[in-house]
Scaffold this active site. Structure first.
Site, PDB file in Angstrom:
ATOM      1  N   LYS A   1      -9.283   5.784   2.232  1.00  0.00           N
ATOM      2  CA  LYS A   1      -9.701   4.691   1.357  1.00  0.00           C
ATOM      3  C   LYS A   1     -11.219   4.585   1.351  1.00  0.00           C
ATOM      4  O   LYS A   1     -11.872   4.742   2.389  1.00  0.00           O
ATOM      5  CB  LYS A   1      -9.105   3.368   1.840  1.00  0.00           C
ATOM      6  CG  LYS A   1      -9.536   2.160   1.010  1.00  0.00           C
ATOM      7  CD  LYS A   1      -9.052   0.860   1.631  1.00  0.00           C
ATOM      8  CE  LYS A   1      -7.567   0.719   1.514  1.00  0.00           C
ATOM      9  NZ  LYS A   1      -7.087  -0.606   1.987  1.00  0.00           N
TER      10      LYS A   1
ATOM     11  N   SER B   1       0.817  -1.217   0.000  1.00  0.00           N
ATOM     12  CA  SER B   1       0.000   0.000   0.000  1.00  0.00           C
ATOM     13  C   SER B   1       0.851   1.267   0.000  1.00  0.00           C
ATOM     14  O   SER B   1       0.333   2.353  -0.282  1.00  0.00           O
ATOM     15  CB  SER B   1      -0.939   0.011   1.210  1.00  0.00           C
ATOM     16  OG  SER B   1      -0.217  -0.137   2.419  1.00  0.00           O
TER      17      SER B   1
END
Length: 298
Positions: free
Chosen positions: A159, A25
């Site tokens: 997110k 990520s």
């Protein structure tokens, strides 16, 4: 064996291990920064739902090594323990608790944050409607703390799971930020509903002072700001026969870079030093019980 072999074919997974990132990520935040320059002029940062810490690693490298900001301060918050990162203050706490807000403000010396980010997500169930709802609530929980600590003009990144009702979240955020963009980094798999909401230019609501309190729902928290679910639906007043508001969507990352959905043949294998030792391994409790003799047959 199946998961291991798949990970080895995932180019971003392998690159993360080779470059010392705790998770793949890290590339998502790096690619978001390439598009939006979200690190520019940033000195005080809050990384919510930070474990295992790849985004905090990116922030630490960018602020201390690349920008040479020795007075920068980074706070990482998560319910899970995290292995320490140079220049990062790790707080193991609940992001919805008022004490967490006070700890962050104490670290910043009472000054507001320039940038707040959250890469948190629930353990998915496979029921898309449920997963999208829980993720939206997590974003609003992160937004609660953000409105209490982010300076005017600051940036918020989180997110999201794009679903049928995501336009409601876009509209809610547009009340608090000058520009709201949905971005999909190239390192994020195209087969995933995952994307990132980039909110630029925080504009606090007039005559509303955010106050984080226990036992208060997100809708109650934002009631004074005028972005609550009931108020928002009345304001938008979508006609049945007309389309709904569609947020700006951008694909970020170099198109010539590797494809996150493709599989690649692993190169020459070599041993790498662990990036992060286990902080709470599942076998820890069993080992402690064994030492106490609690696992002896009776």
């Amino acid at each position: 064996m199946g998961k291991s072999s798949k990970d080895k074919r995932d180019i971003y997974y392998r690159r993360a291990k080779e470059e010392g990132w705790r998770a793949r990520s890290a590339f998502k935040l790096l690619q978001l920064n390439e598009e939006f320059q979200i690190f520019k002029g940033v000195k005080r940062v809050v990384d919510l739902c930070a474990a295992p810490g790849s985004w905090s690693q990116v922030l630490s490298r960018e602020l201390f090594q690349n920008q040479k900001q020795e007075d920068a301060k980074i706070v990482a918050v998560d319910l899970q323990p995290m292995t320490p990162i140079d220049g990062v203050t790790c707080i193991q706490a609940d992001i919805t608790h008022p004490k967490t807000l006070h700890k962050i403000l104490d670290t910043f010396g009472g000054e507001p944050a320039d940038f707040v980010c959250s890469d948190g997500a629930p353990d998915v169930t496979g029921l898309h409607d449920l997963d999208e709802y829980i993720q939206a609530q997590l974003i609003l929980s992160a937004l609660q703390l953000t409105t209490c600590i982010l300076k005017p003009g600051g940036t918020f990144v989180a997110k999201i799971f794009r679903g049928r009702d995501i336009d409601l979240l876009y509209s809610q955020l547009s009340y608090l930020f000058e520009r709201v963009v949905c971005a999909k980094p190239r390192s994020s798999r195209g087969t995933s509903l995952e994307a990132f909401i980039v909110c630029l230019g925080y504009k606090p609501s007039k005559n509303w002072e955010p106050k984080l309190e226990l036992n208060k729902s997100t809708e109650e928290f934002f009631e004074g700001a005028g972005i609550g679910k009931s108020d928002n639906l009345e304001h938008l007043d979508f006609p049945v026969d007309e389309g709904r508001t569609i947020g700006t969507f951008l694909a970020t990352g170099d198109l010539n870079d590797v494809d996150s959905d493709a599989t690649y043949r692993p190169g020459k294998e070599r041993e790498l030093v662990p990036v992060q030792m286990p902080t709470a391994p599942p076998y820890k409790k069993a080992l402690e019980m064994k030492r106490r003799g609690d696992l002896v047959r009776r």
